[in-house]
Design a protein around this motif. Structure first.
Motif, PDB file in Angstrom:
ATOM      1  N   LYS A  85      33.856  34.525  52.573  1.00  0.00           N
ATOM      2  CA  LYS A  85      32.950  33.991  51.557  1.00  0.00           C
ATOM      3  C   LYS A  85      33.146  34.736  50.225  1.00  0.00           C
ATOM      4  O   LYS A  85      33.201  34.121  49.163  1.00  0.00           O
ATOM      5  CB  LYS A  85      31.490  34.116  52.022  1.00  0.00           C
ATOM      6  CG  LYS A  85      31.149  33.268  53.241  1.00  0.00           C
ATOM      7  CD  LYS A  85      31.018  31.812  52.884  1.00  0.00           C
ATOM      8  CE  LYS A  85      30.256  30.961  53.896  1.00  0.00           C
ATOM      9  NZ  LYS A  85      30.659  31.036  55.286  1.00  0.00           N
ATOM     10  N   LEU A  86      33.265  36.058  50.298  1.00  0.00           N
ATOM     11  CA  LEU A  86      33.459  36.815  49.050  1.00  0.00           C
ATOM     12  C   LEU A  86      34.811  36.444  48.436  1.00  0.00           C
ATOM     13  O   LEU A  86      34.919  36.231  47.217  1.00  0.00           O
ATOM     14  CB  LEU A  86      33.378  38.330  49.304  1.00  0.00           C
ATOM     15  CG  LEU A  86      33.522  39.218  48.066  1.00  0.00           C
ATOM     16  CD1 LEU A  86      32.503  38.858  46.990  1.00  0.00           C
ATOM     17  CD2 LEU A  86      33.371  40.704  48.414  1.00  0.00           C
ATOM     18  N   ALA A  87      35.831  36.322  49.284  1.00  0.00           N
ATOM     19  CA  ALA A  87      37.164  35.949  48.790  1.00  0.00           C
ATOM     20  C   ALA A  87      37.134  34.577  48.107  1.00  0.00           C
ATOM     21  O   ALA A  87      37.744  34.382  47.054  1.00  0.00           O
ATOM     22  CB  ALA A  87      38.174  35.962  49.932  1.00  0.00           C
ATOM     23  N   MET A  88      36.402  33.631  48.691  1.00  0.00           N
ATOM     24  CA  MET A  88      36.312  32.282  48.098  1.00  0.00           C
ATOM     25  C   MET A  88      35.727  32.357  46.686  1.00  0.00           C
ATOM     26  O   MET A  88      36.246  31.761  45.742  1.00  0.00           O
ATOM     27  CB  MET A  88      35.415  31.384  48.961  1.00  0.00           C
ATOM     28  CG  MET A  88      36.106  30.763  50.155  1.00  0.00           C
ATOM     29  SD  MET A  88      34.911  30.098  51.352  1.00  0.00           S
ATOM     30  CE  MET A  88      34.182  28.757  50.413  1.00  0.00           C
ATOM     31  N   ALA A  89      34.615  33.097  46.561  1.00  0.00           N
ATOM     32  CA  ALA A  89      33.958  33.205  45.248  1.00  0.00           C
ATOM     33  C   ALA A  89      34.888  33.897  44.246  1.00  0.00           C
ATOM     34  O   ALA A  89      34.997  33.480  43.090  1.00  0.00           O
ATOM     35  CB  ALA A  89      32.648  33.969  45.392  1.00  0.00           C
ATOM     36  N   VAL A  90      35.586  34.945  44.706  1.00  0.00           N
ATOM     37  CA  VAL A  90      36.476  35.691  43.803  1.00  0.00           C
ATOM     38  C   VAL A  90      37.660  34.824  43.374  1.00  0.00           C
ATOM     39  O   VAL A  90      38.028  34.798  42.190  1.00  0.00           O
ATOM     40  CB  VAL A  90      36.964  36.996  44.488  1.00  0.00           C
ATOM     41  CG1 VAL A  90      38.063  37.653  43.673  1.00  0.00           C
ATOM     42  CG2 VAL A  90      35.805  37.972  44.681  1.00  0.00           C
ATOM     43  N   VAL A  91      38.239  34.083  44.325  1.00  0.00           N
ATOM     44  CA  VAL A  91      39.381  33.223  43.996  1.00  0.00           C
ATOM     45  C   VAL A  91      38.965  32.157  42.976  1.00  0.00           C
ATOM     46  O   VAL A  91      39.689  31.884  42.005  1.00  0.00           O
ATOM     47  CB  VAL A  91      39.975  32.587  45.275  1.00  0.00           C
ATOM     48  CG1 VAL A  91      40.868  31.399  44.947  1.00  0.00           C
ATOM     49  CG2 VAL A  91      40.755  33.638  46.065  1.00  0.00           C
ATOM     50  N   ASN A  92      37.793  31.571  43.171  1.00  0.00           N
ATOM     51  CA  ASN A  92      37.309  30.575  42.198  1.00  0.00           C
ATOM     52  C   ASN A  92      37.223  31.186  40.803  1.00  0.00           C
ATOM     53  O   ASN A  92      37.617  30.568  39.816  1.00  0.00           O
ATOM     54  CB  ASN A  92      35.936  30.053  42.614  1.00  0.00           C
ATOM     55  CG  ASN A  92      36.038  29.074  43.774  1.00  0.00           C
ATOM     56  OD1 ASN A  92      37.118  28.526  44.023  1.00  0.00           O
ATOM     57  ND2 ASN A  92      34.954  28.887  44.495  1.00  0.00           N
ATOM     58  N   ALA A  93      36.693  32.410  40.725  1.00  0.00           N
ATOM     59  CA  ALA A  93      36.561  33.070  39.417  1.00  0.00           C
ATOM     60  C   ALA A  93      37.933  33.396  38.832  1.00  0.00           C
ATOM     61  O   ALA A  93      38.172  33.214  37.635  1.00  0.00           O
ATOM     62  CB  ALA A  93      35.720  34.335  39.559  1.00  0.00           C
ATOM     63  N   MET A  94      38.870  33.845  39.682  1.00  0.00           N
ATOM     64  CA  MET A  94      40.213  34.189  39.190  1.00  0.00           C
ATOM     65  C   MET A  94      40.896  32.953  38.590  1.00  0.00           C
ATOM     66  O   MET A  94      41.518  33.026  37.537  1.00  0.00           O
ATOM     67  CB  MET A  94      41.084  34.752  40.331  1.00  0.00           C
ATOM     68  CG  MET A  94      40.653  36.125  40.807  1.00  0.00           C
ATOM     69  SD  MET A  94      41.541  36.647  42.294  1.00  0.00           S
ATOM     70  CE  MET A  94      42.897  37.570  41.556  1.00  0.00           C
ATOM     71  N   LEU A  95      40.747  31.824  39.289  1.00  0.00           N
ATOM     72  CA  LEU A  95      41.381  30.594  38.806  1.00  0.00           C
ATOM     73  C   LEU A  95      40.672  30.072  37.559  1.00  0.00           C
ATOM     74  O   LEU A  95      41.306  29.604  36.620  1.00  0.00           O
ATOM     75  CB  LEU A  95      41.387  29.533  39.909  1.00  0.00           C
ATOM     76  CG  LEU A  95      42.273  29.870  41.116  1.00  0.00           C
ATOM     77  CD1 LEU A  95      42.057  28.869  42.237  1.00  0.00           C
ATOM     78  CD2 LEU A  95      43.752  29.914  40.720  1.00  0.00           C
ATOM     79  N   LEU A  96      39.348  30.194  37.565  1.00  0.00           N
ATOM     80  CA  LEU A  96      38.543  29.720  36.431  1.00  0.00           C
ATOM     81  C   LEU A  96      38.960  30.421  35.139  1.00  0.00           C
ATOM     82  O   LEU A  96      39.096  29.800  34.092  1.00  0.00           O
ATOM     83  CB  LEU A  96      37.072  30.010  36.740  1.00  0.00           C
ATOM     84  CG  LEU A  96      36.009  29.416  35.840  1.00  0.00           C
ATOM     85  CD1 LEU A  96      35.978  27.909  36.004  1.00  0.00           C
ATOM     86  CD2 LEU A  96      34.647  29.990  36.198  1.00  0.00           C
ATOM     87  N   TYR A  97      39.167  31.740  35.225  1.00  0.00           N
ATOM     88  CA  TYR A  97      39.511  32.509  34.022  1.00  0.00           C
ATOM     89  C   TYR A  97      41.012  32.695  33.861  1.00  0.00           C
ATOM     90  O   TYR A  97      41.457  33.260  32.879  1.00  0.00           O
ATOM     91  CB  TYR A  97      38.838  33.879  34.070  1.00  0.00           C
ATOM     92  CG  TYR A  97      37.355  33.839  33.833  1.00  0.00           C
ATOM     93  CD1 TYR A  97      36.839  33.729  32.545  1.00  0.00           C
ATOM     94  CD2 TYR A  97      36.467  33.898  34.893  1.00  0.00           C
ATOM     95  CE1 TYR A  97      35.476  33.690  32.324  1.00  0.00           C
ATOM     96  CE2 TYR A  97      35.108  33.850  34.684  1.00  0.00           C
ATOM     97  CZ  TYR A  97      34.613  33.751  33.403  1.00  0.00           C
ATOM     98  OH  TYR A  97      33.267  33.708  33.189  1.00  0.00           O
TER      99      TYR A  97
END
Ligand SMILES: [Zn+2]
Length: 392
Positions: free
Chosen positions: A310-322
């Motif tokens: 779950k933490l990885a999912m949120a972090v990956v979304n943020a990495m791709l977003l920015y």
């Protein structure tokens, strides 16, 4: 006329900053060396040194090597003159640190707020801890250039005002904690979001970080700071990167924020304990669950694994977003086990053949340096060059 006077003052300040910055990086230095490095004239440098000497910011550190004539006097920053204080109000944990102008921690203290404590109690304990630090370092209020206060919530940066304190709703009624502390101690207090200050501390501890990176801190809550071009992006209320309340499952468990299935419902240590207790005969604390996962207990592995995904999912979304490939994961309680699960999942989610190469780093802050971010902010403001403003 006003414009000219204003500009002269600012130029003087800017020159002074330049000399301080040169000394901060390279001291001890002779007058000639300061002239060369600052590109200021010799009379200007001499004037500034005199002024800094009067204010106790520099001292003569003996004689340097002669280049043919007399041995030159060497000047050094006086690290015993000015100090900065950082406060990390994570709640319940609170940490205080004192640093010198080189952002080296000289004294630190950590404690937990007790369940029955009021906001006044917390402020009183903070004041006492700061006074204790001053006693230990044998310094007075006039030696403190400021206090950098990190709070778990939103901040009106222009007004230097806390506008929300997460987890503290039951005791915080909108009081101005920065003004209270400042009044009690007689030192200016600057308030910021706690995670943003942690990220600043991480940059001090890891000076080789790239200009763009994401900083994710997993503690009582989960927060993130976004560094763009070497600067933290504050957002409208100093709280950009509010990762913990990213919704991962709208049908998930109820979160204290009012939504359902937020990241914090799965990935904080508290959530891991709750989710483990649901499937176990008896509840266990986070440390025990990690040990059991290491020993191969299926339930502990499943709960910790789910938290990591779950933490990885949120972090990956943020990495791709920015479009940022470097992320630092700070974890106060992790021995490396949870970090390994998160990193593996981030790499898996982004795929091995992708041109987006994630760099997942572990945070390096310790109990002693958690409050360093507040000090770093105060010191950086102290050394900030004044901006020449052109009127009308
Ligand atoms: Zn939530």
């Amino acid at each position: 006329m006003r414009k000219a006077a204003n500009s002269n003052k600012i130029i003087k300040q800017a020159n002074e900053y330049l000399v301080l910055a040169v000394l901060l990086k390279n001291d001890p230095l002779s007058v000639e060396e300061i002239v060369t490095l600052s590109r200021l004239s010799r009379p200007t440098v001499l004037n500034i040194l005199k002024e800094l000497d009067t204010r106790g910011l520099i001292y003569r550190a003996g004689l340097g090597e002669s280049m043919g004539g007399r041995q030159p006097i060497m000047y050094t920053l006086n690290l015993r003159r000015y100090f900065a204080v950082g406060v990390d109000l994570e709640y319940p944990p609170v940490r205080v640190a004192f640093s010198d102008l080189r952002e080296k921690v000289l004294y630190s203290q950590e404690w937990d707020c007790l369940p029955g404590e009021t906001m006044e109690d917390i402020e009183e304990n903070l004041v006492n801890a700061i006074r204790e630090g001053m006693r230990r370092l044998n310094i007075a209020t006039e030696n403190l250039i400021g206090i950098g206060l990190g709070i778990p919530g939103r901040v009106d940066i222009a007004r230097n005002l806390a506008v929300r304190m997460d987890r503290m709703d039951h005791i915080w009624q909108g009081g101005d904690i920065a003004a209270q502390l400042s009044m009690k101690l007689g030192v200016p207090v600057t308030v910021r979001n706690d995670i943003h200050l942690l990220a600043a501390a991480e940059r001090t501890v890891q000076p080789t970080l790239p200009k763009n990176f994401l900083y994710v801190a997993r503690r009582v809550g989960i927060g993130m700071a976004v560094f763009l071009n070497g600067k933290s992006y504050e957002g409208g209320f100093g709280n950009s990167g509010y990762l913990g309340h990213t919704v991962l499952d709208p049908e998930g468990p109820a979160c204290r924020c009012g939504q359902r299935g937020c990241l914090e419902c799965y990935a904080t240590t508290g959530a891991v304990e709750i989710n483990y207790a649901r499937g176990a005969e008896r509840p266990a604390d986070y440390g025990t669950i990690v040990s059991r996962a290491q020993e191969g207990e299926p339930l502990a592995m499943a709960v910790l694994g789910d938290a990591g995904i779950k933490l990885a999912m949120a972090v990956v979304n943020a990495m791709l977003l920015y479009d940022i490939q470097t992320v630092i994961i700070e974890d106060c309680v992790d021995d490396g086990t949870f970090f390994a699960i998160v990193r593996e999942n981030i790499e898996k989610l982004l795929g091995p053949s992708s041109d987006f190469q994630p760099r997942v780093l572990r945070g390096k802050l310790t109990g002693r340096t958690f409050a360093l971010g507040g000090c770093s902010m105060i010191v950086k403001n102290f050394f900030k060059a004044p901006q020449l403003k052109v009127d009308g």
